[in-house]
Design an enzyme around this catalytic site. Structure first.
Site, PDB file in Angstrom:
ATOM      1  N   ASP A  24     -35.149 -19.107   8.143  1.00 20.00           N
ATOM      2  CA  ASP A  24     -35.959 -19.069   6.622  1.00 20.00           C
ATOM      3  C   ASP A  24     -36.327 -20.195   6.338  1.00 20.00           C
ATOM      4  OD1 ASP A  24     -37.277 -17.196   5.773  1.00 20.00           O
ATOM      5  OD2 ASP A  24     -35.726 -15.975   5.069  1.00 20.00           O
ATOM      6  N   GLY A  27     -42.114 -21.228   5.702  1.00 16.91           N
ATOM      7  CA  GLY A  27     -43.562 -21.252   5.173  1.00 16.91           C
ATOM      8  C   GLY A  27     -43.468 -21.755   3.651  1.00 16.91           C
ATOM      9  N   ARG A  28     -42.393 -21.407   3.061  1.00 12.53           N
ATOM     10  CA  ARG A  28     -41.954 -22.273   1.043  1.00 12.53           C
ATOM     11  C   ARG A  28     -41.675 -23.571   1.641  1.00 12.53           C
ATOM     12  NH1 ARG A  28     -37.109 -18.370  -0.174  1.00 12.53           N
ATOM     13  NH2 ARG A  28     -37.158 -17.629   2.529  1.00 12.53           N
ATOM     14  N   ARG A  37     -48.664 -23.566   6.620  1.00 14.46           N
ATOM     15  CA  ARG A  37     -47.439 -22.831   6.838  1.00 14.46           C
ATOM     16  C   ARG A  37     -46.820 -23.382   8.424  1.00 14.46           C
ATOM     17  NH1 ARG A  37     -45.406 -18.166   4.737  1.00 14.46           N
ATOM     18  NH2 ARG A  37     -44.038 -17.811   6.347  1.00 14.46           N
ATOM     19  N   HIS A  41     -43.343 -24.241   9.974  1.00 17.27           N
ATOM     20  CA  HIS A  41     -42.581 -24.618  11.197  1.00 17.27           C
ATOM     21  C   HIS A  41     -42.676 -25.774  12.715  1.00 17.27           C
ATOM     22  CE1 HIS A  41     -43.252 -20.069  10.203  1.00 17.27           C
ATOM     23  NE2 HIS A  41     -44.233 -20.241  10.398  1.00 17.27           N
ATOM     24  N   SER A  69     -39.174 -12.375  15.171  1.00 11.94           N
ATOM     25  CA  SER A  69     -38.429 -10.825  14.201  1.00 11.94           C
ATOM     26  C   SER A  69     -39.457 -10.105  14.769  1.00 11.94           C
ATOM     27  CB  SER A  69     -38.110 -10.431  13.299  1.00 11.94           C
ATOM     28  OG  SER A  69     -38.778 -10.839  12.745  1.00 11.94           O
ATOM     29  N   GLU A  71     -40.197  -8.356  12.989  1.00  8.91           N
ATOM     30  CA  GLU A  71     -41.404  -7.934  12.845  1.00  8.91           C
ATOM     31  C   GLU A  71     -42.396  -8.258  12.625  1.00  8.91           C
ATOM     32  OE1 GLU A  71     -38.181  -7.354  12.054  1.00  8.91           O
ATOM     33  OE2 GLU A  71     -38.151  -4.867  11.802  1.00  8.91           O
ATOM     34  N   ARG A  75     -46.948 -10.618  11.043  1.00  3.22           N
ATOM     35  CA  ARG A  75     -47.593 -11.580  10.466  1.00  3.22           C
ATOM     36  C   ARG A  75     -49.232 -12.394  11.410  1.00  3.22           C
ATOM     37  NH1 ARG A  75     -43.271 -16.217   8.910  1.00  3.22           N
ATOM     38  NH2 ARG A  75     -41.821 -14.701   8.105  1.00  3.22           N
ATOM     39  N   LEU A 135     -21.866 -26.029  25.159  1.00  8.61           N
ATOM     40  CA  LEU A 135     -22.430 -25.304  23.973  1.00  8.61           C
ATOM     41  C   LEU A 135     -23.417 -24.131  24.712  1.00  8.61           C
ATOM     42  CD1 LEU A 135     -22.796 -24.800  21.294  1.00  8.61           C
ATOM     43  CD2 LEU A 135     -25.061 -26.112  21.560  1.00  8.61           C
ATOM     44  N   SER A 200     -31.882  -8.648   7.092  1.00  6.99           N
ATOM     45  CA  SER A 200     -33.158  -8.510   7.713  1.00  6.99           C
ATOM     46  C   SER A 200     -33.588  -8.633   9.004  1.00  6.99           C
ATOM     47  CB  SER A 200     -33.960 -10.384   7.746  1.00  6.99           C
ATOM     48  OG  SER A 200     -34.308 -10.827   6.388  1.00  6.99           O
ATOM     49  N   GLU A 211     -17.904 -13.417   8.264  1.00  7.69           N
ATOM     50  CA  GLU A 211     -18.632 -14.250   7.095  1.00  7.69           C
ATOM     51  C   GLU A 211     -19.614 -15.046   7.213  1.00  7.69           C
ATOM     52  OE1 GLU A 211     -16.105 -14.539   5.308  1.00  7.69           O
ATOM     53  OE2 GLU A 211     -14.509 -13.651   6.011  1.00  7.69           O
TER      54      GLU A 211
HETATM   55  C1  IPE Z   1     -36.204 -12.974   9.433  1.00 10.59           C
HETATM   56  O1  IPE Z   1     -36.353 -13.979   8.454  1.00 10.59           O
HETATM   57  C2  IPE Z   1     -36.731 -13.138  10.988  1.00 10.59           C
HETATM   58  C3  IPE Z   1     -36.230 -15.280  11.054  1.00 10.59           C
HETATM   59  C4  IPE Z   1     -35.514 -15.978  10.836  1.00 10.59           C
HETATM   60  C5  IPE Z   1     -37.033 -14.997  12.614  1.00 10.59           C
HETATM   61  P1  IPE Z   1     -38.259 -13.595   8.060  1.00 10.59           P
HETATM   62  O2  IPE Z   1     -38.624 -14.043   7.259  1.00 10.59           O
HETATM   63  O3  IPE Z   1     -39.474 -13.049   8.555  1.00 10.59           O
HETATM   64  O4  IPE Z   1     -37.077 -12.310   6.721  1.00 10.59           O
HETATM   65  P2  IPE Z   1     -37.955 -10.938   5.245  1.00 10.59           P
HETATM   66  O5  IPE Z   1     -39.287 -10.986   5.708  1.00 10.59           O
HETATM   67  O6  IPE Z   1     -37.813 -12.401   4.290  1.00 10.59           O
HETATM   68  O7  IPE Z   1     -36.678 -10.340   5.386  1.00 10.59           O
HETATM   69  C1  IPE Z   2     -38.258 -18.303   9.104  1.00 11.67           C
HETATM   70  O1  IPE Z   2     -39.252 -19.151   8.178  1.00 11.67           O
HETATM   71  C2  IPE Z   2     -39.171 -19.176   9.902  1.00 11.67           C
HETATM   72  C3  IPE Z   2     -40.041 -17.073  10.793  1.00 11.67           C
HETATM   73  C4  IPE Z   2     -39.756 -16.457  10.014  1.00 11.67           C
HETATM   74  C5  IPE Z   2     -40.614 -17.222  12.023  1.00 11.67           C
HETATM   75  P1  IPE Z   2     -40.633 -18.383   7.573  1.00 11.67           P
HETATM   76  O2  IPE Z   2     -41.925 -18.335   8.330  1.00 11.67           O
HETATM   77  O3  IPE Z   2     -40.114 -16.653   6.961  1.00 11.67           O
HETATM   78  O4  IPE Z   2     -40.705 -18.982   6.255  1.00 11.67           O
HETATM   79  P2  IPE Z   2     -41.103 -18.569   4.342  1.00 11.67           P
HETATM   80  O5  IPE Z   2     -39.765 -16.702   3.974  1.00 11.67           O
HETATM   81  O6  IPE Z   2     -42.166 -17.351   4.081  1.00 11.67           O
HETATM   82  O7  IPE Z   2     -40.455 -19.517   3.671  1.00 11.67           O
HETATM   83 MG    MG Z   3     -38.913 -16.577   5.690  1.00 18.41          MG
END
Ligand code: IPE
Ligand code: IPE
Ligand code: MG
Length: 248
Positions: A24, A27-28, A37, A41, A69, A71, A75, A135, A200, A211
């Site tokens: 995760d 995007g940030r 964004r 990636h 995911s 969800e 996007r 692996l 999530s 853990e």
């Molecule tokens: C979880 O991250 C899904 C993946 C890392 C693929 P998200 O960024 O989608 O989750 P939330 O929205 O912060 O819960």
């Molecule tokens: C994780 O990074 C990758 C996916 C969920 C596909 P994000 O895209 O969720 O990045 P943030 O959380 O917005 O920073």
């Molecule tokens: Mg995220």
């Protein structure tokens, strides 16, 4: 590559067999740099390479990466397009090298939702790396823990309705055999990057006694050293599984 953390984790006792990662913060990472964004990636893909090599170096047996995911289908379409393009690129570019390194790739999730080009690339990397015995790399794509459980429950219901399964005999093994992770041990360690303190919808059944290690590092900046530090953190834990410590 010599690494102090790697030396320490080799000396430090039991390694986790199975490590799962919620990758995760892409995007940030991009927003912090004034970039779109998808640039995050793209950089995140290098961190995947780094994590896979680190996992091999450390001697882990299974690495499960949450890459997209169910969800995440909500996007914006340009972000989804960029993510699918990167998945295709990764599958095409890395296939040879992963095979050479003995990494067996599985792609798990609702794959019928992928476009045909991405689906073909995914099938090719699975096929091309089959039999790798160093692996196992599980890429969780279009994956949701609740959906995975519902899918398993539907299979159980079908088997019971057809008389192939006695409802009284349904146990944990019966359910586990119908999950995407069938045949694998549960994750010993879950890492989440970017400091978020939630699951999530990831591996809801399998994480029961895993853990957790939350790293503040955004995924594109996550290196194998961070992975080694997470494993060291795990090695310092006492896993009790609801019992009391021996001798207490
Ligand atoms: C979880 O991250 C899904 C993946 C890392 C693929 P998200 O960024 O989608 O989750 P939330 O929205 O912060 O819960
Ligand atoms: C994780 O990074 C990758 C996916 C969920 C596909 P994000 O895209 O969720 O990045 P943030 O959380 O917005 O920073
Ligand atoms: Mg995220």
């Amino acid at each position: 590559m010599s690494s102090d953390a790697l030396e320490r984790l080799r000396l430090c006792g039991v390694l986790p067999r199975h490590v799962a990662v919620i990758m995760d913060g892409n995007g940030r990472w991009a927003v912090q740099r004034g970039l779109p964004r998808h640039a995050g990636h793209r950089q995140g893909m290098n961190a995947v390479r780094e994590a896979v090599e680190g996992a091999r170096q450390a001697g882990l047996k299974i690495l499960t990466l949450f890459a997209f995911s169910t969800e995440n289908w909500h996007r914006p379409s340009n972000e989804i397009g960029a993510l699918m393009g990167l998945l295709r690129l990764y599958a095409e570019k890395e296939k040879r090298e992963l095979r050479r390194q003995g990494v067996e790739v599985q792609v798990l999730g609702e794959l019928h939702r992928l476009d045909q080009g991405t689906r073909n690339a995914v099938d090719a990397i699975v096929e091309g790396t089959r039999g790798g015995d160093k692996l196992r790399l599980n890429l969780m794509i279009s994956y949701s823990g609740r959906e995975e459980l519902l899918r398993a429950v539907r299979m159980i219901a079908r088997d019971a309705a057809a008389g192939r399964l006695d409802p009284e005999s349904i146990d944990e093994t019966a359910l586990e055999q119908r999950l995407f992770t069938a045949g694998m041990p549960d994750p010993d360690l879950l890492i989440r990057t970017s400091g978020e303190l939630r699951i999530s919808n990831f591996l809801l059944w399998q994480l029961a006694y895993t853990e957790m290690h939350v790293s503040p590092v955004l995924w594109p900046d996550f290196t194998r050293e961070h992975l080694f530090e997470a494993v060291l953190d795990y090695q310092g834990r006492e896993r009790r599984f609801g019992r009391v410590t021996a001798g207490e």
